[in-house]
Design a protein around this motif. Structure first.
Motif, PDB file in Angstrom:
ATOM      1  N   LEU A  52       0.837  -1.203   0.000  1.00 37.70           N
ATOM      2  CA  LEU A  52       0.000   0.000   0.000  1.00 37.70           C
ATOM      3  C   LEU A  52       0.872   1.253   0.000  1.00 37.70           C
ATOM      4  N   TRP A  53       1.918   1.253   0.838  1.00 34.89           N
ATOM      5  CA  TRP A  53       2.825   2.394   0.901  1.00 34.89           C
ATOM      6  C   TRP A  53       3.523   2.603  -0.436  1.00 34.89           C
ATOM      7  N   GLU A  54       3.933   1.520  -1.077  1.00 30.11           N
ATOM      8  CA  GLU A  54       4.613   1.639  -2.373  1.00 30.11           C
ATOM      9  C   GLU A  54       3.692   2.255  -3.427  1.00 30.11           C
ATOM     10  N   ARG A  55       2.422   1.866  -3.429  1.00 29.50           N
ATOM     11  CA  ARG A  55       1.494   2.416  -4.426  1.00 29.50           C
ATOM     12  C   ARG A  55       1.258   3.902  -4.165  1.00 29.50           C
ATOM     13  N   LEU A  56       1.087   4.251  -2.902  1.00 28.02           N
ATOM     14  CA  LEU A  56       0.936   5.660  -2.554  1.00 28.02           C
ATOM     15  C   LEU A  56       2.188   6.439  -2.966  1.00 28.02           C
ATOM     16  N   GLN A  57       3.335   5.851  -2.689  1.00 31.09           N
ATOM     17  CA  GLN A  57       4.619   6.459  -3.028  1.00 31.09           C
ATOM     18  C   GLN A  57       4.746   6.681  -4.537  1.00 31.09           C
ATOM     19  N   ASP A  58       4.327   5.705  -5.322  1.00 30.57           N
ATOM     20  CA  ASP A  58       4.432   5.814  -6.780  1.00 30.57           C
ATOM     21  C   ASP A  58       3.671   7.025  -7.304  1.00 30.57           C
ATOM     22  N   HIS A  59       2.462   7.238  -6.801  1.00 25.88           N
ATOM     23  CA  HIS A  59       1.670   8.382  -7.254  1.00 25.88           C
ATOM     24  C   HIS A  59       2.368   9.689  -6.915  1.00 25.88           C
ATOM     25  N   LEU A  60       2.735   9.857  -5.647  1.00 23.80           N
ATOM     26  CA  LEU A  60       3.354  11.111  -5.224  1.00 23.80           C
ATOM     27  C   LEU A  60       4.690  11.338  -5.916  1.00 23.80           C
ATOM     28  N   ASP A  61       5.510  10.300  -5.970  1.00 20.14           N
ATOM     29  CA  ASP A  61       6.844  10.439  -6.547  1.00 20.14           C
ATOM     30  C   ASP A  61       6.773  10.874  -8.010  1.00 20.14           C
ATOM     31  N   GLY A  62       5.803  10.320  -8.737  1.00 25.64           N
ATOM     32  CA  GLY A  62       5.624  10.719 -10.131  1.00 25.64           C
ATOM     33  C   GLY A  62       5.244  12.184 -10.255  1.00 25.64           C
ATOM     34  N   TRP A  63       4.326  12.633  -9.402  1.00 24.85           N
ATOM     35  CA  TRP A  63       3.912  14.039  -9.448  1.00 24.85           C
ATOM     36  C   TRP A  63       5.059  14.964  -9.059  1.00 24.85           C
ATOM     37  N   PHE A  64       5.848  14.555  -8.055  1.00 21.69           N
ATOM     38  CA  PHE A  64       6.989  15.368  -7.656  1.00 21.69           C
ATOM     39  C   PHE A  64       7.945  15.553  -8.840  1.00 21.69           C
ATOM     40  N   LYS A  65       8.266  14.453  -9.496  1.00 26.22           N
ATOM     41  CA  LYS A  65       9.243  14.526 -10.588  1.00 26.22           C
ATOM     42  C   LYS A  65       8.716  15.325 -11.770  1.00 26.22           C
ATOM     43  N   GLU A  66       7.404  15.270 -11.999  1.00 24.46           N
ATOM     44  CA  GLU A  66       6.812  16.088 -13.070  1.00 24.46           C
ATOM     45  C   GLU A  66       6.957  17.575 -12.787  1.00 24.46           C
ATOM     46  N   THR A  67       7.161  17.928 -11.526  1.00 23.14           N
ATOM     47  CA  THR A  67       7.267  19.339 -11.143  1.00 23.14           C
ATOM     48  C   THR A  67       8.671  19.678 -10.648  1.00 23.14           C
ATOM     49  N   GLY A  68       9.668  19.002 -11.217  1.00 19.90           N
ATOM     50  CA  GLY A  68      11.053  19.428 -11.040  1.00 19.90           C
ATOM     51  C   GLY A  68      11.783  18.930  -9.816  1.00 19.90           C
ATOM     52  N   VAL A  69      11.228  17.955  -9.105  1.00 22.29           N
ATOM     53  CA  VAL A  69      11.861  17.453  -7.884  1.00 22.29           C
ATOM     54  C   VAL A  69      12.796  16.296  -8.224  1.00 22.29           C
ATOM     55  N   GLN A  70      13.957  16.283  -7.568  1.00 23.91           N
ATOM     56  CA  GLN A  70      14.890  15.168  -7.708  1.00 23.91           C
ATOM     57  C   GLN A  70      15.035  14.467  -6.365  1.00 23.91           C
ATOM     58  N   ASN A  71      15.080  13.140  -6.400  1.00 27.60           N
ATOM     59  CA  ASN A  71      15.256  12.378  -5.174  1.00 27.60           C
ATOM     60  C   ASN A  71      16.730  12.274  -4.807  1.00 27.60           C
ATOM     61  N   ALA A  72      16.998  12.320  -3.517  1.00 27.19           N
ATOM     62  CA  ALA A  72      18.347  12.166  -2.983  1.00 27.19           C
ATOM     63  C   ALA A  72      18.229  11.381  -1.677  1.00 27.19           C
ATOM     64  N   TYR A  73      19.362  11.152  -1.031  1.00 28.33           N
ATOM     65  CA  TYR A  73      19.324  10.500   0.280  1.00 28.33           C
ATOM     66  C   TYR A  73      20.418  11.083   1.161  1.00 28.33           C
ATOM     67  N   PHE A  74      20.036  11.438   2.372  1.00 28.25           N
ATOM     68  CA  PHE A  74      20.964  12.029   3.334  1.00 28.25           C
ATOM     69  C   PHE A  74      21.079  11.115   4.550  1.00 28.25           C
ATOM     70  N   PRO A  75      22.163  11.271   5.332  1.00 20.92           N
ATOM     71  CA  PRO A  75      22.398  10.333   6.441  1.00 20.92           C
ATOM     72  C   PRO A  75      21.283  10.317   7.483  1.00 20.92           C
ATOM     73  N   LEU A  76      21.159   9.165   8.115  1.00 22.38           N
ATOM     74  CA  LEU A  76      20.201   8.972   9.197  1.00 22.38           C
ATOM     75  C   LEU A  76      20.582   9.808  10.411  1.00 22.38           C
ATOM     76  N   PHE A  77      21.897  10.031  10.595  1.00 25.89           N
ATOM     77  CA  PHE A  77      22.390  10.715  11.787  1.00 25.89           C
ATOM     78  C   PHE A  77      22.746  12.165  11.483  1.00 25.89           C
ATOM     79  N   ILE A  78      22.455  13.035  12.448  1.00 23.93           N
ATOM     80  CA  ILE A  78      22.737  14.462  12.304  1.00 23.93           C
ATOM     81  C   ILE A  78      23.615  14.888  13.474  1.00 23.93           C
ATOM     82  N   PRO A  79      24.791  15.460  13.216  1.00 27.94           N
ATOM     83  CA  PRO A  79      25.638  15.924  14.321  1.00 27.94           C
ATOM     84  C   PRO A  79      24.905  16.955  15.178  1.00 27.94           C
ATOM     85  N   GLU A  80      25.129  16.885  16.484  1.00 24.85           N
ATOM     86  CA  GLU A  80      24.445  17.802  17.388  1.00 24.85           C
ATOM     87  C   GLU A  80      24.707  19.259  17.018  1.00 24.85           C
ATOM     88  N   SER A  81      25.922  19.559  16.583  1.00 24.83           N
ATOM     89  CA  SER A  81      26.259  20.941  16.223  1.00 24.83           C
ATOM     90  C   SER A  81      25.450  21.414  15.016  1.00 24.83           C
TER      91      SER A  81
END
Length: 486
Positions: A52-81
């Protein structure tokens, strides 16, 4: 739930109307969507739930990309500073942050936050990647999980310490461009709820005291559940220049002048799945709108020994044809009788069931049964693809109409503290009233009945529904929508 022999009861035993909390938990588990993890506050998402999550994701992800969005991935951890560079983020999320202090046996030089949201790790890289006006707008999105260590009772998909979501982060040359971006994403969330999930949404903005930490404006889409509670279904934040100033996101304009960028962030989580389950499902189990259903059509052949071959062959031919257009399952198991299959597929939320028996074979027809209400219709074999599409469209329309009726019947005006409390206590839903803008007036209602202002109209110059505040009687500056919420 098990009987004395240890086998699980197939059907739903709780009532949605009388015990919505227990009913919801039972649907989630018996429809195979999720299980509870051994650590409190976490769940295991099972394949059917993740589909179900994948199908929901497919719809949104397609619309995002049609409007200039690019997917990336950033680390799970964020330094306190990094987290501390935007003070509002630190103050807003500090009670919910999970910290990593050791790597193996060694204590870390600097604590690492498990991301509660990623502005603080994404913004520094946006600052590196943006140099000139030619680099704008920059639109990034990541699909990931975040952790917010809330001390609340686990409610799968609605309330968990770790949850899946998407978070978009963008930088723009002007505040106007950033506002347009904010509204574009809010519109896409509204489209997802209405077109895909068959749930009407109400769009608005959060009051000043409840906006995203550091934001200029937080816009929201709210969805009303059948139990009278509101779900914050997605948010889109106009961040202004606060994050750009904290993380030095600047650009050189066409006149070689250095300018500060304007940023946005926006997110939708698997809380959407909770809203989906709660809105449409019933005492027979899960109900899923056709666009999201992993299986849209199940074909159940019904035979006796003397008709088995012809019924199975007819059903298989039908499945092969429909499989070209729809997500189809042919359930020709020998070890289960038709009644068991009907109940199982109803429990799992398949939108449309096609029954094929000897009569359908002889008459070159098929019997189509709608999941939401059991309505059946007979379709000609020659026009089966068109008939199935029409039936799925009808199933969606029924689901949307029911949810729309629930919403329309549960928006009420009230004025005066007693009337607001009485209306919310008796009916739930949304109560519209005038508001002076003082957080204390919300707190007065919240303390009494655990309802809060979930939304204000988007237009700041919107004429209030009352001239005076519904709580304190002072001059009204807004129309506020009070509700209990998940």
């Amino acid at each position: 739930m098990s009987d004395e022999s240890g086998t699980q009861e197939l059907g739903i035993t709780e009532s949605k109307e009388h015990n919505p909390g227990e009913w919801y938990a039972e649907v989630v588990q018996k429809a195979g969507l999720a299980d509870y993890a051994p650590m409190g506050g976490f769940i295991v998402t099972r394949p059917r739930g993740y589909a179900l999550w994948e199908r929901l994701q497919d719809h949104l992800d397609g619309w995002f990309k049609e409007t200039g969005v690019q997917n990336a991935y950033f680390p799970l951890f964020i330094p306190e500073s990094y987290l501390e560079r935007e003070k509002d983020i630190v103050e807003g999320f500090d009670p919910e942050v999970a910290w990593v202090t050791h790597g193996g046996h060694d204590e870390l030089d600097e604590r690492l936050a498990v991301r509660p949201t990623s502005e603080s790790i994404i913004a520094p890289f946006m600052a590196e990647w943006v140099r000139s006006y030619r680099d704008l707008p920059l639109r990034l999105n990541q699909w990931c999980s975040v952790v917010r260590w809330e001390a609340t009772e686990t409610k799968p998909f609605f309330r968990t310490k770790e949850f899946l979501w998407q978070e978009g982060h963008t930088a723009h040359a002007t505040g106007e461009d950033a506002w347009d971006e904010t509204m574009t994403r809010l519109g896409q969330y509204e489209r997802l709820y209405e077109e895909v999930m068959a749930i009407p949404g109400m769009t608005g903005r959060k009051p000043e005291h409840d906006k995203f930490p550091g934001a200029d404006t937080t816009t929201t889409i709210e969805a009303l559940m059948p139990d009278g509670k509101s779900v914050q279904a997605g948010t889109s934040h106009h961040l202004g220049t606060s994050f750009a100033e904290a993380f030095d996101i600047t650009y050189t304009d066409e006149d070689e002048e250095e300018r500060i960028a304007h940023t946005t962030s926006w997110g939708l989580s698997w809380r959407a799945l909770g809203a989906l389950i709660m809105t449409h499902s019933d005492d027979q189990g899960l109900v899923i709108p056709p666009k999201l259903a992993p299986t849209q059509v199940v074909i159940v052949p019904i035979w006796q020994s003397d008709t088995e071959d012809e019924v199975k062959e007819y059903a298989a031919d039908l499945a092969a044809e429909l499989d070209e257009e729809f997500r189809v399952e042919l359930d020709d198991r020998d070890e289960r009788n038709p009644g068991f299959k009907f109940n199982e597929h109803e429990l799992n939320g398949v939108p449309l069931r096609i029954e094929i028996g000897p009569n359908e074979v002889d008459d070159e027809e098929a019997t189509l049964v709608h999941r939401p209400d059991g309505e059946s219709e007979v379709a000609d074999r020659e026009a089966i693809t068109e008939s199935v599409q029409d039936a799925l469209d009808t199933v969606y329309a029924k689901l949307y109409a029911n949810a729309e009726e629930t919403l329309e019947n549960n928006i009420r005006e009230a004025h005066g503290r007693g009337e607001i409390l009485g209306t919310l206590g008796k009916h739930g839903g949304y109560v519209k009233t005038g508001w002076c803008g003082d957080e204390a007036c919300e707190a007065e209602i919240k303390d009494q009945i655990a309802a809060e202002i979930v939304m204000l109209p988007l237009e700041e110059d919107y004429e209030p529904v009352h001239d005076t505040c519904g709580v304190c009687g002072e001059e009204s500056v807004e129309t506020a929508y009070f509700a209990k919420s998940y």
